[in-house]
Write a protein that holds these residues in place. Structure first.
Motif, PDB file in Angstrom:
ATOM      1  N   PHE A   1       0.839  -1.206   0.000  1.00  0.00           N
ATOM      2  CA  PHE A   1       0.000   0.000   0.000  1.00  0.00           C
ATOM      3  C   PHE A   1       0.872   1.253   0.000  1.00  0.00           C
ATOM      4  N   LYS A   2       0.379   2.264  -0.649  1.00  0.00           N
ATOM      5  CA  LYS A   2       1.093   3.531  -0.744  1.00  0.00           C
ATOM      6  C   LYS A   2       0.247   4.618  -0.084  1.00  0.00           C
ATOM      7  N   LYS A   3       0.916   5.449   0.714  1.00  0.00           N
ATOM      8  CA  LYS A   3       0.187   6.538   1.365  1.00  0.00           C
ATOM      9  C   LYS A   3      -0.105   7.631   0.362  1.00  0.00           C
ATOM     10  N   ILE A   4      -1.385   7.912   0.201  1.00  0.00           N
ATOM     11  CA  ILE A   4      -1.845   8.978  -0.687  1.00  0.00           C
ATOM     12  C   ILE A   4      -2.766   9.872   0.126  1.00  0.00           C
ATOM     13  N   GLY A   5      -2.355  11.104   0.328  1.00  0.00           N
ATOM     14  CA  GLY A   5      -3.126  11.972   1.205  1.00  0.00           C
ATOM     15  C   GLY A   5      -2.991  11.489   2.641  1.00  0.00           C
ATOM     16  N   SER A   6      -4.099  11.278   3.305  1.00  0.00           N
ATOM     17  CA  SER A   6      -4.082  10.838   4.705  1.00  0.00           C
ATOM     18  C   SER A   6      -4.285   9.335   4.860  1.00  0.00           C
ATOM     19  N   ARG A   7      -4.448   8.622   3.712  1.00  0.00           N
ATOM     20  CA  ARG A   7      -4.723   7.180   3.809  1.00  0.00           C
ATOM     21  C   ARG A   7      -3.790   6.402   2.877  1.00  0.00           C
ATOM     22  N   HIS A   8      -4.006   5.055   2.882  1.00  0.00           N
ATOM     23  CA  HIS A   8      -3.124   4.168   2.129  1.00  0.00           C
ATOM     24  C   HIS A   8      -3.931   3.402   1.080  1.00  0.00           C
ATOM     25  N   PHE A   9      -3.410   3.361  -0.157  1.00  0.00           N
ATOM     26  CA  PHE A   9      -4.125   2.732  -1.271  1.00  0.00           C
ATOM     27  C   PHE A   9      -3.185   1.840  -2.094  1.00  0.00           C
ATOM     28  N   TYR A  10      -3.826   0.943  -2.790  1.00  0.00           N
ATOM     29  CA  TYR A  10      -3.106   0.078  -3.729  1.00  0.00           C
ATOM     30  C   TYR A  10      -3.901   0.044  -5.040  1.00  0.00           C
ATOM     31  N   LEU A  11      -3.222   0.260  -6.151  1.00  0.00           N
ATOM     32  CA  LEU A  11      -3.861   0.212  -7.470  1.00  0.00           C
ATOM     33  C   LEU A  11      -3.348  -1.009  -8.216  1.00  0.00           C
ATOM     34  N   GLU A  12      -4.242  -1.917  -8.534  1.00  0.00           N
ATOM     35  CA  GLU A  12      -3.890  -3.082  -9.335  1.00  0.00           C
ATOM     36  C   GLU A  12      -3.886  -2.669 -10.819  1.00  0.00           C
ATOM     37  N   LYS A  13      -2.683  -2.675 -11.415  1.00  0.00           N
ATOM     38  CA  LYS A  13      -2.523  -2.186 -12.779  1.00  0.00           C
ATOM     39  C   LYS A  13      -2.174  -3.287 -13.777  1.00  0.00           C
ATOM     40  N   GLN A  14      -2.063  -4.530 -13.281  1.00  0.00           N
ATOM     41  CA  GLN A  14      -1.606  -5.610 -14.155  1.00  0.00           C
ATOM     42  C   GLN A  14      -2.726  -6.590 -14.530  1.00  0.00           C
ATOM     43  N   LYS A  15      -3.589  -6.876 -13.585  1.00  0.00           N
ATOM     44  CA  LYS A  15      -4.570  -7.945 -13.799  1.00  0.00           C
ATOM     45  C   LYS A  15      -5.989  -7.415 -13.664  1.00  0.00           C
ATOM     46  N   LYS A  16      -6.788  -7.704 -14.661  1.00  0.00           N
ATOM     47  CA  LYS A  16      -8.203  -7.328 -14.620  1.00  0.00           C
ATOM     48  C   LYS A  16      -9.037  -8.477 -14.060  1.00  0.00           C
ATOM     49  N   MET A  17     -10.146  -8.143 -13.455  1.00  0.00           N
ATOM     50  CA  MET A  17     -11.047  -9.176 -12.910  1.00  0.00           C
ATOM     51  C   MET A  17     -12.426  -8.574 -12.647  1.00  0.00           C
ATOM     52  N   PRO A  18     -13.471  -9.428 -12.469  1.00  0.00           N
ATOM     53  CA  PRO A  18     -14.814  -8.918 -12.135  1.00  0.00           C
ATOM     54  C   PRO A  18     -14.809  -8.212 -10.771  1.00  0.00           C
ATOM     55  N   TRP A  19     -15.883  -7.482 -10.523  1.00  0.00           N
ATOM     56  CA  TRP A  19     -15.982  -6.697  -9.278  1.00  0.00           C
ATOM     57  C   TRP A  19     -15.858  -7.585  -8.049  1.00  0.00           C
ATOM     58  N   ASP A  20     -16.556  -8.733  -8.012  1.00  0.00           N
ATOM     59  CA  ASP A  20     -16.507  -9.620  -6.843  1.00  0.00           C
ATOM     60  C   ASP A  20     -15.103 -10.164  -6.610  1.00  0.00           C
ATOM     61  N   SER A  21     -14.394 -10.513  -7.677  1.00  0.00           N
ATOM     62  CA  SER A  21     -13.029 -11.024  -7.529  1.00  0.00           C
ATOM     63  C   SER A  21     -12.100  -9.927  -7.024  1.00  0.00           C
ATOM     64  N   ALA A  22     -12.323  -8.711  -7.490  1.00  0.00           N
ATOM     65  CA  ALA A  22     -11.529  -7.582  -7.005  1.00  0.00           C
ATOM     66  C   ALA A  22     -11.779  -7.364  -5.510  1.00  0.00           C
ATOM     67  N   TYR A  23     -13.025  -7.485  -5.108  1.00  0.00           N
ATOM     68  CA  TYR A  23     -13.380  -7.344  -3.690  1.00  0.00           C
ATOM     69  C   TYR A  23     -12.633  -8.392  -2.861  1.00  0.00           C
ATOM     70  N   ASP A  24     -12.670  -9.660  -3.293  1.00  0.00           N
ATOM     71  CA  ASP A  24     -12.008 -10.737  -2.553  1.00  0.00           C
ATOM     72  C   ASP A  24     -10.504 -10.537  -2.505  1.00  0.00           C
ATOM     73  N   THR A  25      -9.906 -10.069  -3.586  1.00  0.00           N
ATOM     74  CA  THR A  25      -8.460  -9.861  -3.623  1.00  0.00           C
ATOM     75  C   THR A  25      -8.034  -8.796  -2.620  1.00  0.00           C
ATOM     76  N   CYS A  26      -8.788  -7.702  -2.551  1.00  0.00           N
ATOM     77  CA  CYS A  26      -8.483  -6.653  -1.572  1.00  0.00           C
ATOM     78  C   CYS A  26      -8.585  -7.186  -0.152  1.00  0.00           C
ATOM     79  N   ARG A  27      -9.580  -8.036   0.105  1.00  0.00           N
ATOM     80  CA  ARG A  27      -9.736  -8.609   1.444  1.00  0.00           C
ATOM     81  C   ARG A  27      -8.588  -9.545   1.786  1.00  0.00           C
ATOM     82  N   GLN A  28      -8.112 -10.304   0.813  1.00  0.00           N
ATOM     83  CA  GLN A  28      -6.989 -11.202   1.047  1.00  0.00           C
ATOM     84  C   GLN A  28      -5.711 -10.432   1.364  1.00  0.00           C
ATOM     85  N   MET A  29      -5.634  -9.230   0.876  1.00  0.00           N
ATOM     86  CA  MET A  29      -4.485  -8.370   1.178  1.00  0.00           C
ATOM     87  C   MET A  29      -4.629  -7.706   2.549  1.00  0.00           C
ATOM     88  N   GLY A  30      -5.762  -7.909   3.186  1.00  0.00           N
ATOM     89  CA  GLY A  30      -6.019  -7.262   4.470  1.00  0.00           C
ATOM     90  C   GLY A  30      -6.680  -5.914   4.332  1.00  0.00           C
TER      91      GLY A  30
END
Length: 236
Positions: free
Chosen positions: A116-145
């Motif tokens: 995760f990278k701090k942007i402003g006052s919070r931390h974000f991660y942008l997945e720029k390599q792999k595309k996936m459906p909304w539900d899979s994206a949701y699960d991937t973010c959860r697996q990352m914590g």
């Protein structure tokens, strides 16, 4: 001699006068008997009768008191049961509200902060390599914590996607409850705090998930593949 005669005559007259008076008194009462002396009030029979009345009164009064006490106890039990049911309902609702936050706290202990990278006052991660459906994206973010990103305002939107002008990123905005439903965040369960739609965006109520492209928001079929944005925070 004359004196003796006068005395006898006087006695005889008094005797007749007394007899006449007594006869008149007997005639007025309808009997020749003398009036009887009144019966005393506190006899054994009267005392027994009053005791019976007193015992009956006490018994009725006691029964009435016991009925009132029983009625009060019943009403108190009903109120107590109603209060207990209300408390159990509120506790269940509170537990349902707390459980997601407790899960978020547990997940926050598993966050891979290195990605995760701090942007402003919070931390974000942008997945720029792999595309996936909304539900899979949701699960991937959860697996990352983390969690699919919620955008709080336009300033944060511009900071996160300042260098991304061509890619489409899923974010935590959807209306999957039903067609025409409001746009909510799965993290908070409430309406999202910020929306910035593409001007003149065509309406399609069957597209329930939102992505960001060129700092503007679009809705699309949730099954389509896109990149996605995650956030590390579990409470925003």
């Amino acid at each position: 001699m004359y004196k003796y005669a006068t005395c006898i005559f006087s006695i005889f007259a008094l005797w007749n006068f007394w007899g006449v008076s007594a006869k008149k008194q007997d005639t007025s009462t309808g009997t020749n008997e003398l009036p009887k002396a009144p019966m005393p009030y506190y006899t054994i029979e009267n005392i027994d009768m009053h005791q019976q009345h007193w015992f009956t009164y006490n018994s009725l009064r006691q029964n009435g008191t016991l009925w009132r006490i029983g009625n009060m106890e019943q009403r108190l039990e009903m109120r107590l049961q109603s209060f207990q049911n209300q408390m159990e309902t509120k506790l269940r609702a509170l537990k349902q509200q707390i459980e997601p936050y407790m899960e978020n706290v547990k997940m926050s202990n598993k966050i891979k902060m290195s990605v995760f990278k701090k942007i402003g006052s919070r931390h974000f991660y942008l997945e720029k390599q792999k595309k996936m459906p909304w539900d899979s994206a949701y699960d991937t973010c959860r697996q990352m914590g983390g969690h699919l990103a919620n955008i709080l305002d336009e300033k944060e939107l511009n900071e996160i996607f300042s260098e991304e002008t061509k890619k489409k990123y899923w974010v935590d905005i959807n209306s999957r409850a039903n067609d025409g439903a409001s746009w909510i965040s799965t993290l908070s369960g409430r309406d999202v705090p910020f929306l910035k739609w593409k001007p003149n965006l065509a309406t399609n109520i069957h597209n329930h998930c939102v992505y960001i492209n060129s700092n503007e928001m679009y809705f699309e079929n949730c099954a389509n593949d896109n990149y996605f944005a995650c956030q590390a925070e579990q409470w925003a």
